[in-house]
Design an enzyme around this catalytic site. Structure first.
Site, PDB file in Angstrom:
ATOM      1  N   CYS A  49     -11.726   4.396  22.976  1.00  0.00           N
ATOM      2  CA  CYS A  49     -12.145   3.184  23.061  1.00  0.00           C
ATOM      3  C   CYS A  49     -13.586   3.127  24.095  1.00  0.00           C
ATOM      4  O   CYS A  49     -14.549   2.351  23.336  1.00  0.00           O
ATOM      5  CB  CYS A  49     -11.355   2.249  23.662  1.00  0.00           C
ATOM      6  SG  CYS A  49      -9.740   1.981  22.661  1.00  0.00           S
ATOM      7  N   HIS A 108       5.782   4.692   1.465  1.00  0.00           N
ATOM      8  CA  HIS A 108       6.538   5.548   2.374  1.00  0.00           C
ATOM      9  C   HIS A 108       7.441   5.094   3.413  1.00  0.00           C
ATOM     10  O   HIS A 108       8.522   5.784   3.392  1.00  0.00           O
ATOM     11  CB  HIS A 108       5.328   6.217   3.322  1.00  0.00           C
ATOM     12  CG  HIS A 108       4.371   7.218   2.358  1.00  0.00           C
ATOM     13  ND1 HIS A 108       5.057   8.093   1.650  1.00  0.00           N
ATOM     14  CD2 HIS A 108       3.009   7.332   2.580  1.00  0.00           C
ATOM     15  CE1 HIS A 108       3.864   8.710   1.163  1.00  0.00           C
ATOM     16  NE2 HIS A 108       2.743   8.344   1.632  1.00  0.00           N
ATOM     17  N   CYS A 134      -8.255   4.522  18.570  1.00  0.00           N
ATOM     18  CA  CYS A 134      -7.947   4.674  19.939  1.00  0.00           C
ATOM     19  C   CYS A 134      -6.673   5.610  20.007  1.00  0.00           C
ATOM     20  O   CYS A 134      -5.850   5.835  19.379  1.00  0.00           O
ATOM     21  CB  CYS A 134      -7.450   3.194  20.226  1.00  0.00           C
ATOM     22  SG  CYS A 134      -6.335   2.957  21.598  1.00  0.00           S
ATOM     23  N   CYS A 168      -6.198  -0.401  22.877  1.00  0.00           N
ATOM     24  CA  CYS A 168      -6.196  -0.436  24.289  1.00  0.00           C
ATOM     25  C   CYS A 168      -7.466  -1.037  24.831  1.00  0.00           C
ATOM     26  O   CYS A 168      -7.627  -1.480  26.018  1.00  0.00           O
ATOM     27  CB  CYS A 168      -5.468   0.863  24.712  1.00  0.00           C
ATOM     28  SG  CYS A 168      -6.497   1.956  25.093  1.00  0.00           S
ATOM     29  N   THR A 211       1.285   3.445   2.476  1.00  0.00           N
ATOM     30  CA  THR A 211       2.104   3.365   3.539  1.00  0.00           C
ATOM     31  C   THR A 211       3.452   2.673   3.429  1.00  0.00           C
ATOM     32  O   THR A 211       4.404   3.153   4.025  1.00  0.00           O
ATOM     33  CB  THR A 211       1.148   3.190   4.847  1.00  0.00           C
ATOM     34  OG1 THR A 211       0.028   4.059   4.843  1.00  0.00           O
ATOM     35  CG2 THR A 211       2.036   3.451   6.213  1.00  0.00           C
ATOM     36  N   HIS A 224       0.288  -5.197   6.067  1.00  0.00           N
ATOM     37  CA  HIS A 224      -1.009  -5.189   6.802  1.00  0.00           C
ATOM     38  C   HIS A 224      -2.123  -5.477   5.825  1.00  0.00           C
ATOM     39  O   HIS A 224      -3.262  -5.772   6.321  1.00  0.00           O
ATOM     40  CB  HIS A 224      -1.021  -3.936   7.504  1.00  0.00           C
ATOM     41  CG  HIS A 224      -1.172  -2.808   6.625  1.00  0.00           C
ATOM     42  ND1 HIS A 224       0.006  -2.034   6.330  1.00  0.00           N
ATOM     43  CD2 HIS A 224      -2.511  -2.264   6.056  1.00  0.00           C
ATOM     44  CE1 HIS A 224      -0.403  -1.088   5.636  1.00  0.00           C
ATOM     45  NE2 HIS A 224      -1.866  -1.092   5.394  1.00  0.00           N
ATOM     46  N   GLU A 225      -2.060  -5.556   4.585  1.00  0.00           N
ATOM     47  CA  GLU A 225      -3.142  -5.907   3.755  1.00  0.00           C
ATOM     48  C   GLU A 225      -3.077  -7.365   3.530  1.00  0.00           C
ATOM     49  O   GLU A 225      -2.506  -7.759   2.501  1.00  0.00           O
ATOM     50  CB  GLU A 225      -2.918  -4.975   2.483  1.00  0.00           C
ATOM     51  CG  GLU A 225      -3.121  -3.354   2.495  1.00  0.00           C
ATOM     52  CD  GLU A 225      -3.184  -2.836   1.081  1.00  0.00           C
ATOM     53  OE1 GLU A 225      -3.317  -1.498   1.062  1.00  0.00           O
ATOM     54  OE2 GLU A 225      -2.928  -3.421   0.192  1.00  0.00           O
ATOM     55  N   CYS A 242       0.870  -1.161   0.011  1.00  0.00           N
ATOM     56  CA  CYS A 242      -0.114  -0.027  -0.105  1.00  0.00           C
ATOM     57  C   CYS A 242       0.770   1.106  -0.060  1.00  0.00           C
ATOM     58  O   CYS A 242       1.950   1.256  -0.021  1.00  0.00           O
ATOM     59  CB  CYS A 242      -0.885  -0.005   1.195  1.00  0.00           C
ATOM     60  SG  CYS A 242      -0.201   0.585   2.704  1.00  0.00           S
TER      61      CYS A 242
END
Length: 340
Positions: A96, A42, A104, A90, A39, A60-61, A37
């Site tokens: 949250c 980057h 969060c 958290c 990010t 993370h995808e 992605c």
């Protein structure tokens, strides 16, 4: 097993690693595919080194198959195909407590702040999982995460059927936002100067405009018969888009800020007063956004296959990032993380 580590300076190394047995509330996944992605790019360019602290496994995808289950985990079985909502919240901060765990105040983004999915095996908390229907492939499953971003953007904008929306920026997220907007019954156009990205929109019958060759405000005024756009999605992250978003929005129009701006942009606040505009921030996604994304793909409402530009093996991850870095027309590159 093997894991790919970002080591800085646009470089990765593939190392031998150990699978982590799941804790009581965790599952271990055999990773299928992981998308690259913006990010991740980057990170690749070194602008997030202080946050990721290389060497670090990112990604993370992800789609994968459950390999092990912790003793307290219910509702999942070994062999089930899943995707991961990569947020570790958290559960105790004011955000949250208010039901907004996706923002969060102590949020850790998995694959950035903690080890990620560019590895054969990934152990995660079971609360982050979503099951994949049988008719959604693991390759398309790896794109559920970015589609969930788009679902969240559209939900935040309160876009409804019959409204007219303009998406400024025709990259992967912009294209997905346009498809989700179309799926809820809105009329949508994309403003994008890159010809190949405009051509990509044509695959989905989404009209486009080149803001360099044509005045975007004039185009929108004609399209809306002088009213302006009900909703504007700013997905490009550049100053001209910030200028345009307030000009093309209708009276009491909503502007959804999707892009991350590296520098503070100048915003014409007079237009917010004059037209009673709303500016809505949209960050990542919630549980319902993942559910909606999966339903859109499973139902055939959105086909993610055209977004897949390339598929590489984990051992070739350096080439995958380099190719995406040098391919301005690419949409989504996938890395196959299955054991070779």
């Amino acid at each position: 097993m093997q894991a790919a580590q970002y080591i800085g300076n646009k470089s990765f190394r593939v190392v031998e690693s150990q699978a982590i047995s799941p804790g009581d509330d965790e599952v271990r996944l055999n990773v299928g595919y992981v998308g690259i992605c913006g990010t991740d790019m980057h990170i690749y360019h070194g602008v997030m080194d202080t946050r990721v602290n290389p060497p670090h496994t990112i990604g993370h995808e992800i789609s994968g198959t459950i390999a092990e289950i912790g003793k307290n985990v219910t509702g999942y079985e070994i062999g089930e195909r899943v995707v991961v909502r990569p947020l570790d919240w958290c559960g105790q901060c004011p955000a949250c407590d208010a039901g907004h765990s996706h923002v969060c105040q102590n949020l850790k983004f998995m694959g950035i702040d903690t080890p990620g999915a560019f590895q054969n095996s990934w152990t995660v908390k079971s609360r982050t999982l979503h099951k994949l229907p049988a008719n959604v492939s693991l390759q398309q499953g790896a794109l559920i995460e970015p589609l969930s971003v788009a679902c969240h953007d559209v939900a935040r904008s309160r876009l409804t059927a019959g409204e007219k929306a303009v998406v400024i920026g025709g990259g992967p997220i912009g294209q997905l936002v346009a498809l989700v907007a179309k799926s809820v019954g809105a009329e949508v156009i994309i403003s994008e100067p890159n010809e190949s990205r405009r051509d990509f929109s044509n695959k989905f019958a989404i009209p486009t405009v080149n803001p360099i060759e044509q005045d975007l405000k004039d185009f929108v005024d004609t399209w809306t018969q002088g009213k302006g756009a009900d909703v504007v999605f700013e997905v490009s992250g550049v100053q001209p888009a910030v200028d345009a978003m307030v000009d093309i929005a209708s009276v009491r129009g909503r502007i959804c800020m999707v892009a991350i701006h590296a520098q503070k942009p100048q915003v014409d606040l007079f237009q917010f007063f004059w037209k009673e505009l709303e500016l809505l921030g949209a960050r990542v996604y919630e549980h319902a956004d993942f559910d909606m994304a999966i339903d859109l793909v499973a139902s055939g409402s959105i086909d993610l296959a055209p977004f897949i530009t390339s598929v590489s093996k984990l051992s070739h991850i350096s080439n995958a990032f380099e190719n995406m870095d040098n391919n301005p027309t690419g949409m989504k590159a996938l890395v196959s993380c299955a054991v070779e």
